[in-house]
Each structure stands twice: as structure tokens, then as C-alpha cells.
Write an enzyme that holds these catalytic residues in place. Sequence first.
Site, PDB file in Angstrom:
ATOM      1  N   ASP A  56       0.868  -1.187   0.000  1.00  0.00           N
ATOM      2  CA  ASP A  56       0.000   0.000   0.000  1.00  0.00           C
ATOM      3  C   ASP A  56       0.904   1.236   0.000  1.00  0.00           C
ATOM      4  OD1 ASP A  56      -3.255   0.273   0.996  1.00  0.00           O
ATOM      5  OD2 ASP A  56      -2.051   2.105   1.021  1.00  0.00           O
ATOM      6  N   ASP A  82       3.375   2.199  -4.603  1.00  0.00           N
ATOM      7  CA  ASP A  82       2.438   3.041  -5.343  1.00  0.00           C
ATOM      8  C   ASP A  82       2.216   2.306  -6.661  1.00  0.00           C
ATOM      9  OD1 ASP A  82       1.137   4.838  -6.950  1.00  0.00           O
ATOM     10  OD2 ASP A  82       2.338   6.558  -6.315  1.00  0.00           O
ATOM     11  N   VAL A  83       0.990   1.886  -6.918  1.00  0.00           N
ATOM     12  CA  VAL A  83       0.764   0.999  -8.073  1.00  0.00           C
ATOM     13  C   VAL A  83       1.041   1.670  -9.418  1.00  0.00           C
ATOM     14  CG1 VAL A  83      -0.849  -0.546  -6.895  1.00  0.00           C
ATOM     15  CG2 VAL A  83      -1.740   1.455  -8.143  1.00  0.00           C
ATOM     16  N   TYR A 174     -14.112   6.945 -12.810  1.00  0.00           N
ATOM     17  CA  TYR A 174     -14.120   5.668 -12.087  1.00  0.00           C
ATOM     18  C   TYR A 174     -14.759   4.582 -12.950  1.00  0.00           C
ATOM     19  CZ  TYR A 174     -14.902   2.419  -8.173  1.00  0.00           C
ATOM     20  OH  TYR A 174     -14.900   1.323  -7.342  1.00  0.00           O
ATOM     21  N   LYS A 178     -12.939   1.211 -14.482  1.00  0.00           N
ATOM     22  CA  LYS A 178     -13.336  -0.154 -14.100  1.00  0.00           C
ATOM     23  C   LYS A 178     -13.837  -0.958 -15.307  1.00  0.00           C
ATOM     24  CE  LYS A 178     -12.413   0.216  -9.641  1.00  0.00           C
ATOM     25  NZ  LYS A 178     -11.370  -0.584  -8.977  1.00  0.00           N
ATOM     26  N   THR A 211     -16.390   0.236   3.621  1.00  0.00           N
ATOM     27  CA  THR A 211     -14.939   0.428   3.776  1.00  0.00           C
ATOM     28  C   THR A 211     -14.698   1.928   3.913  1.00  0.00           C
ATOM     29  OG1 THR A 211     -14.532   0.833   1.440  1.00  0.00           O
ATOM     30  CG2 THR A 211     -14.521  -1.478   2.135  1.00  0.00           C
TER      31      THR A 211
HETATM   32  N1  LIG Z   1     -16.032  -0.102  -1.090  1.00  0.00           N
HETATM   33  C1  LIG Z   1     -16.847  -0.235  -2.111  1.00  0.00           C
HETATM   34  O1  LIG Z   1     -18.053   0.002  -1.991  1.00  0.00           O
HETATM   35  C2  LIG Z   1     -16.313  -0.699  -3.439  1.00  0.00           C
HETATM   36  C3  LIG Z   1     -17.245  -1.029  -4.431  1.00  0.00           C
HETATM   37  C4  LIG Z   1     -16.788  -1.458  -5.675  1.00  0.00           C
HETATM   38  C5  LIG Z   1     -15.439  -1.566  -5.913  1.00  0.00           C
HETATM   39  N2  LIG Z   1     -14.553  -1.235  -4.928  1.00  0.00           N
HETATM   40  C6  LIG Z   1     -13.125  -1.358  -5.259  1.00  0.00           C
HETATM   41  O2  LIG Z   1     -12.480  -2.160  -4.296  1.00  0.00           O
HETATM   42  C7  LIG Z   1     -11.116  -1.753  -4.162  1.00  0.00           C
HETATM   43  C8  LIG Z   1     -10.788  -1.504  -2.702  1.00  0.00           C
HETATM   44  O3  LIG Z   1     -11.681  -0.517  -2.240  1.00  0.00           O
HETATM   45  P1  LIG Z   1     -11.895  -0.153  -0.711  1.00  0.00           P
HETATM   46  O4  LIG Z   1     -13.335   0.214  -0.606  1.00  0.00           O
HETATM   47  O5  LIG Z   1     -11.298  -1.175   0.185  1.00  0.00           O
HETATM   48  O6  LIG Z   1     -11.031   1.211  -0.689  1.00  0.00           O
HETATM   49  P2  LIG Z   1     -10.253   1.979   0.485  1.00  0.00           P
HETATM   50  O7  LIG Z   1     -10.166   3.403   0.055  1.00  0.00           O
HETATM   51  O8  LIG Z   1     -10.869   1.672   1.783  1.00  0.00           O
HETATM   52  O9  LIG Z   1      -8.811   1.293   0.401  1.00  0.00           O
HETATM   53  C9  LIG Z   1      -8.028   1.454  -0.759  1.00  0.00           C
HETATM   54  C10 LIG Z   1      -6.561   1.327  -0.409  1.00  0.00           C
HETATM   55  O10 LIG Z   1      -5.834   1.573  -1.616  1.00  0.00           O
HETATM   56  C11 LIG Z   1      -4.703   2.357  -1.282  1.00  0.00           C
HETATM   57  N3  LIG Z   1      -4.248   3.113  -2.458  1.00  0.00           N
HETATM   58  C12 LIG Z   1      -4.806   4.195  -3.037  1.00  0.00           C
HETATM   59  N4  LIG Z   1      -4.049   4.623  -4.054  1.00  0.00           N
HETATM   60  C13 LIG Z   1      -2.991   3.782  -4.131  1.00  0.00           C
HETATM   61  C14 LIG Z   1      -1.857   3.695  -4.987  1.00  0.00           C
HETATM   62  N5  LIG Z   1      -1.639   4.594  -5.947  1.00  0.00           N
HETATM   63  N6  LIG Z   1      -0.978   2.687  -4.783  1.00  0.00           N
HETATM   64  C15 LIG Z   1      -1.168   1.794  -3.798  1.00  0.00           C
HETATM   65  N7  LIG Z   1      -2.214   1.827  -2.940  1.00  0.00           N
HETATM   66  C16 LIG Z   1      -3.116   2.817  -3.124  1.00  0.00           C
HETATM   67  C17 LIG Z   1      -5.162   3.281  -0.165  1.00  0.00           C
HETATM   68  O11 LIG Z   1      -4.048   3.759   0.601  1.00  0.00           O
HETATM   69  C18 LIG Z   1      -6.066   2.343   0.631  1.00  0.00           C
HETATM   70  O12 LIG Z   1      -5.372   1.675   1.648  1.00  0.00           O
HETATM   71  C19 LIG Z   1     -10.958  -0.524  -5.063  1.00  0.00           C
HETATM   72  O13 LIG Z   1     -10.398  -0.904  -6.288  1.00  0.00           O
HETATM   73  C20 LIG Z   1     -12.384  -0.046  -5.255  1.00  0.00           C
HETATM   74  O14 LIG Z   1     -12.556   0.666  -6.444  1.00  0.00           O
HETATM   75  C21 LIG Z   1     -14.956  -0.807  -3.705  1.00  0.00           C
END
Ligand SMILES: NC(=O)c1ccc[n+]([C@@H]2O[C@H](COP(=O)([O-])OP(=O)(O)OC[C@H]3O[C@@H](n4cnc5c(N)ncnc54)[C@H](O)[C@@H]3O)[C@@H](O)[C@H]2O)c1
Length: 277
Positions: A56, A82-83, A174, A178, A211
Site C-alpha cells: 500500500d 504506489d501501483v 471511475y 473499471k 470500507t
Molecule cells: N467499497 C466499495 O463500496 C467498493 C465497491 C466497488 C469496488 N470497490 C473497489 O475495491 C477496491 C478496494 O476498495 P476499498 O473500498 O477497500 O477502498 P479503500 O479506500 O478503503 O482502500 C483502498 C486502499 O488503496 C490504497 N491506495 C490508493 N491509491 C494507491 C496507490 N496509488 N498505490 C497503492 N495503494 C493505493 C489506499 O491507501 C487504501 O489503503 C478498489 O479498487 C475499489 O474501487 C470498492
Amino acid sequence: MPRASGRAGRASRRRTSSPARRLDGKIAIVTGAAQGIGAATSRLLAREGAAVLVTDLNVAKGRAVAQAIRKEGARALFQKLDVVSEAGWKRVIARAIERFGGLHILVNNAGVAIPNNIETTSRADWRRVIAINLEGPFLGMKHAIPVIRSSGGGSIVNIASSLALVGATGSTAYCASKWGLRGLTRSAALYCAKQGYRIRVNTICPGAVETPLLERQLKRHPKGREAALKEIIAAEIPIGYAGQPDDIAHGVLYLACDESDFATGTDLVIDGGHRAE
Ligand SMILES: NC(=O)c1ccc[n+]([C@@H]2O[C@H](COP(=O)([O-])OP(=O)(O)OC[C@H]3O[C@@H](n4cnc5c(N)ncnc54)[C@H](O)[C@@H]3O)[C@@H](O)[C@H]2O)c1
């Protein structure tokens, strides 16, 4: 390039591997694993026997996730990633090889959402969302595939979204990122299958999951968090409640382990029935 050994090969692989846990002997990298879905996924994969490289941008929280996993007696290390950094990806994959001996599972989970419509999305926000949500998984797969291949094969799971299946007025970049991730997943899955690599590539499309990402959106709502959550559930979730990070982690576990041996290039939608409507 020789093709995989087909049905007979798969059957014998199943017969010879009857692990106590579903991921014993596997090595995994999870991105965006400091919180939310990535943290839950790292914990579950480790509990099922995988050695997990927790990655992360957030060093403090990421380290805490890896430490908590180790306290449970499982194997995990944290490395900052950082991805969007290609050099960062190379370092992380080299660390997986150096510390754990290879790589079998990559979970491209890191993602950001910047809500805006087509008229209000700035070019900078567009580029940031596409870079993290789409270019990040591209870089990860590009560098992981040769290593997964030389480790004997494995599985890549890309976390997309239920917004990868429809349009959304307020999530322009977004949504585009996706949808792009689903196309990228299919292309990589077909490539690996046709090359005879034993690497499967799939997406998970989560609906609303509680989350920090969702919390940020709920808090911005003029009527407050609880009202906002109720509104989302009423409008989007037939089953009547929001998802939890573990609901998605269990989907990742299925796609990561050998039980999903015949699944590649597909989407696993986990959204409380939203897209069934
Ligand atoms: N929570 C939802 O409702 C939901 C719904 C659909 C899809 N998603 C997807 O699920 C995945 C995880 O989401 P989440 O809800 O756990 O999000 P979150 O924001 O709670 O966690 C995301 C994590 O990614 C890290 N991050 C951000 N940019 C980064 C980068 N450049 N390099 C490395 N790490 C990075 C952040 O530090 C964080 O720890 C995401 O891809 C999101 O789009 C989430």
C-alpha cells in the site's frame, strides 16, 4: 509455446494436492491492502495458508495489517507500493521472490474514486483515476505474469466494481477505469490461456461495501452517514444490507485457489443483487 496439459493435467493436479488449507504453499501480493477490502483479503489469504506481501501507499496502516497477520501465526510482510510506479512493481515482485521464493497470486485491489460527472471531471482527476485503477493493474500483471509462470502458475484477481457493468452519471472516470479493467482482464486471461500458461485472470465486481472508501462518500452526503447508507441500500441493494470487506475477500479466495481452476476471463459480481435487477 506448449499448451497446458488440459483436463488430465488438471485432474492429476487436483489428486496430488489435498492441502489442509486452500492456499498452503502459495505466495500472494495484494495491493491497496492497508484497509478495507485489501486488508480483509490479505488476512483471509494468509489464514488459508498463503504467504502474503501486503502492499500500500500507507506505510503505518499497511505495516499494522502485516503485523496482525503474523500475530495470528501466518506469513506476511509489508512493502510500500504506489501501483503507478513501474520501478515500485519491480521491487515488490523481487521482494516476493527473495523473501517467499516466487509468486502465485496477484490481487490488484488498490483503487480510488473521485466522484464527478463528464462536465466537472478535471483532466488531472481523470488521469489520476485511470492511472491508479487501470494502469496500476496493467503494470502489475505485466511484471507478475512471467514470475507466476515460472513459479508453476497461479491466479490474478482484479477488483473492478458493479460500476464496471453500467454507466454512472457521477462517477465518470471511475466507471471508465473499471470498464477498462474488465477489458484488460479478458485480454490477459485469453493471452495466458492461449500461451498455455497456467495463469487465470478474473475480476470481482463488488457493489457497495462498507470500507473507508464508501465512508468518505457517505460522510459527504447532506443528510448524514446513516441516511446516506439507507438511501444506497434502498436504491441499490435488493438483499437489504451493504457488503462487508470479508464478503469480497471470500470471492477473492475462491478465484485465487485451485477450486476455480476452470474460471478465467470472467467477472464475479458480489453486490447483494444490485445488478440482477
Ligand atoms: N467499497 C466499495 O463500496 C467498493 C465497491 C466497488 C469496488 N470497490 C473497489 O475495491 C477496491 C478496494 O476498495 P476499498 O473500498 O477497500 O477502498 P479503500 O479506500 O478503503 O482502500 C483502498 C486502499 O488503496 C490504497 N491506495 C490508493 N491509491 C494507491 C496507490 N496509488 N498505490 C497503492 N495503494 C493505493 C489506499 O491507501 C487504501 O489503503 C478498489 O479498487 C475499489 O474501487 C470498492
